[in-house]
Design a protein around this motif. Structure first.
Motif, short mmCIF file in Angstrom:
data_model
loop_
_atom_site.label_atom_id
_atom_site.label_comp_id
_atom_site.label_asym_id
_atom_site.label_seq_id
_atom_site.Cartn_x
_atom_site.Cartn_y
_atom_site.Cartn_z
N LEU A 399 1.03 -1.01 -0.11
CA LEU A 399 -0.04 0.10 0.07
C LEU A 399 1.02 1.23 -0.07
O LEU A 399 1.76 1.59 0.86
CB LEU A 399 -1.02 0.00 1.11
N GLY A 400 0.63 2.07 -1.16
CA GLY A 400 1.23 3.28 -1.10
C GLY A 400 2.89 3.31 -1.20
O GLY A 400 3.69 4.13 -1.29
N GLN A 401 3.30 2.17 -1.78
CA GLN A 401 4.71 1.77 -2.12
C GLN A 401 5.64 2.94 -2.72
O GLN A 401 6.64 3.34 -2.58
CB GLN A 401 4.92 0.52 -2.51
N HIS A 402 4.92 3.21 -3.65
CA HIS A 402 5.56 4.40 -4.59
C HIS A 402 5.01 5.51 -4.64
O HIS A 402 5.15 6.42 -5.58
CB HIS A 402 5.17 3.57 -6.28
N THR A 403 4.34 6.06 -3.52
CA THR A 403 3.75 7.37 -3.69
C THR A 403 4.79 8.54 -3.74
O THR A 403 4.86 9.51 -4.51
CB THR A 403 3.20 7.82 -2.13
N ASP A 404 5.83 8.41 -2.94
CA ASP A 404 6.79 9.34 -3.17
C ASP A 404 7.68 9.52 -4.29
O ASP A 404 7.88 10.61 -4.89
CB ASP A 404 7.99 9.32 -1.86
N GLU A 405 8.06 8.29 -4.73
CA GLU A 405 8.73 8.21 -6.33
C GLU A 405 7.78 8.57 -7.27
O GLU A 405 8.29 9.40 -8.22
CB GLU A 405 8.71 6.35 -6.42
N ILE A 406 6.47 8.44 -7.41
CA ILE A 406 5.38 8.97 -8.49
C ILE A 406 5.50 10.33 -8.14
O ILE A 406 5.54 11.08 -9.33
CB ILE A 406 4.07 8.26 -8.44
N LEU A 407 5.34 10.88 -7.11
CA LEU A 407 5.20 12.43 -6.81
C LEU A 407 6.46 13.27 -7.27
O LEU A 407 6.53 14.18 -7.84
CB LEU A 407 4.92 12.67 -5.62
N GLN A 408 7.50 12.53 -7.07
CA GLN A 408 8.86 13.18 -7.66
C GLN A 408 9.17 13.12 -9.10
O GLN A 408 9.32 14.14 -9.70
CB GLN A 408 10.02 12.50 -6.82
N GLU A 409 8.76 11.72 -9.59
CA GLU A 409 8.89 11.71 -10.95
C GLU A 409 7.87 12.48 -11.96
O GLU A 409 8.21 13.16 -12.63
CB GLU A 409 8.61 10.30 -11.28
N ARG A 410 6.39 12.22 -11.50
CA ARG A 410 5.49 13.12 -12.26
C ARG A 410 5.16 14.44 -12.26
O ARG A 410 4.88 15.24 -12.98
CB ARG A 410 4.32 12.15 -12.16
N LEU A 411 5.20 14.82 -10.71
CA LEU A 411 4.86 16.14 -10.38
C LEU A 411 5.88 17.00 -10.11
O LEU A 411 5.79 17.97 -9.66
CB LEU A 411 3.88 16.15 -9.20
N ASN A 412 7.10 16.46 -10.25
CA ASN A 412 8.43 17.23 -9.85
C ASN A 412 8.35 17.69 -8.27
O ASN A 412 8.79 18.78 -8.10
CB ASN A 412 8.68 18.24 -10.74
#
Length: 427
Positions: A399-412
């Motif tokens: 659950l939520g494993q990639h939350t930080d990764e996605i926010l950094q990658e997609r939303l900068n």
């Protein structure tokens, strides 16, 4: 990595190397807002074919199916993890992000993710996402060529559109249960649901096909579109010849248990140690069947000499065949009938399924590394493509494993911005 792939995944080629792959849909981004079965089944198909699928879940609880157990996966020490068997069968090759879409900041995250996605998939009740500005009409304003697929029980129109849809109920409403179960007058008679949620699964499969058709249309014209999928529509559609028979004849189909309405013998038969299936589709196969069982005279009986007569006299014939099949074991019958070229097969439990030599040869059981379970057993995708093969790039996410990764990658977003969102409970 191709130039197109590099642009698609922004400034993070390392992440692309992890989540991408050589699948036919490796250039496609999917924002998956769906939960439970039909939507996740569709999204997993797209992910298996190479798409980058971001699964959006509720903070703290996630997809309901995470809690649908036991059984839960055991880790290498034999201790139970939080990974349910239900969840892991439909969520491989996806990344999980937790977002509270009831809050404006959460809605803005979804809008930004949608603005650079090719596909949005959701299965909320009709009108629910419009309250948050996350329906098709709103999201196509930020992505004009967006493909948006909604899955509901009864569709976006009609008097039942606002009802919640459950697979079990739809199996009943869509006619499936009226023709599934033992015939009237037989012990155990009554309507029966399927052993798996077929309305959900078939809707997920049809949704996959519809989305891929929309992708082709978009690539040819630049136009996105809205896809309205309903479990009830799908359940009726997959009744195939049964629904067609009613429309053609006006006669209401009845339950026949494991028998066929148009072919005899085409059903299950008891053996001395279990059950088998015999599917004698023509007169020659019927003759071979009864000859193998030492009852060749049945093939010459005027009442059973051809299929229409066998259908007419099934009540007299089937008990004779059952008495014959009980004289040998399941394995003996399978060996005899395979040599006689009579279509047949065992009724396997799942231990027998995964020990079957054909299943082993096809590598249908796979094992993948997992962050909490260590190693996790899954059922492989049945799609075998010679040029763009299916890859299991990632196990079902925690659950939520990639939350930080996605926010950094997609939303900068930087670390302090992400930390603020965590503190507010937005993610």
């Amino acid at each position: 990595m191709s130039e197109g792939q590099s642009e698609l995944f922004g400034k993070s080629p390392a992440i692309h190397a992890k989540i991408g792959g050589m699948g036919a849909l490796s250039h496609i981004r999917v924002l998956d807002l769906s939960r439970v079965l039909a939507g996740p089944w569709c999204a997993q198909n797209l992910a298996d074919l190479g798409a980058d699928v971001i699964k959006v879940e509720r903070p703290g609880t996630g997809d309901d199916t995470r809690h649908w157990g036991p059984p839960f996966v055991l880790n290498e020490q034999g201790l139970e993890t939080k990974e349910s068997a239900y969840f892991i069968c439909i969520n491989r090759n996806k990344r999980s992000i937790t977002v509270d879409i009831s809050k404006p900041e959460g809605q803005e995250i979804i809008r930004k993710l949608a603005s650079e996605s090719d596909i949005v998939l959701e299965n909320y009740k009709v009108g629910d996402l419009a309250k948050y500005g996350l329906d098709y009409e709103n999201l196509k304003k930020v992505k004009s060529d967006l493909i948006y697929c909604s899955i509901t029980g009864f569709g976006q129109t009609g008097p039942f559109s606002h009802r919640p849809g459950y697979d079990f109920i739809v199996q009943g409403m869509g006619g499936f249960m009226s023709v599934t179960g033992e015939a009237e007058g037989v012990d155990g008679t009554g309507p029966q649901k399927a052993g798996v949620a077929i309305a959900d699964i078939f809707t997920g499969m049809y949704a996959t096909t519809a989305i891929l058709a929309a992708v082709v249309h978009r690539d040819q014209t630049g136009e996105g579109q809205y896809i309205d999928m309903a479990l009830l529509d799908t359940q009726i559609a997959v009744m195939a010849n049964v629904g067609s028979a009613y429309l053609t004849s006006g006669e209401v189909p009845q339950r026949l248990g494991n028998a066929s309405s148009t072919i005899v013998p085409y059903q299950t038969f008891p053996t001395s140690d279990g059950w088998m299936i015999v599917a004698a589709g023509n007169d020659g196969q019927f003759r071979h069947f009864v000859t193998a069982g030492g009852e060749a005279q049945l093939a010459d009986n005027p009442l059973y000499i051809n299929n229409p007569l066998r259908v007419e006299h099934r009540k007299e014939l089937v008990p004779l065949l059952e008495a014959m099949t009980r004289k040998k074991t399941k394995a003996e019958w399978i060996e005899l009938l395979e040599k006689a070229n009579v279509p047949c097969g065992p009724i396997n439990n799942f231990k027998e399924v995964f020990e079957n030599e054909q299943v082993i040869a096809r590598k249908i059981q796979i094992e993948v590394p997992h962050p909490t379970a260590g190693k996790m057993k899954l059922v492989a995708s049945p799609m075998h493509l010679s040029k763009t093969p299916i890859e299991v790039r990632m196990p079902p996410p925690t659950l939520g494993q990639h939350t930080d990764e996605i926010l950094q990658e997609r939303l900068n977003l930087d670390e302090s911005s992400i930390a603020a969102l965590h503190k507010k409970g937005i993610i």
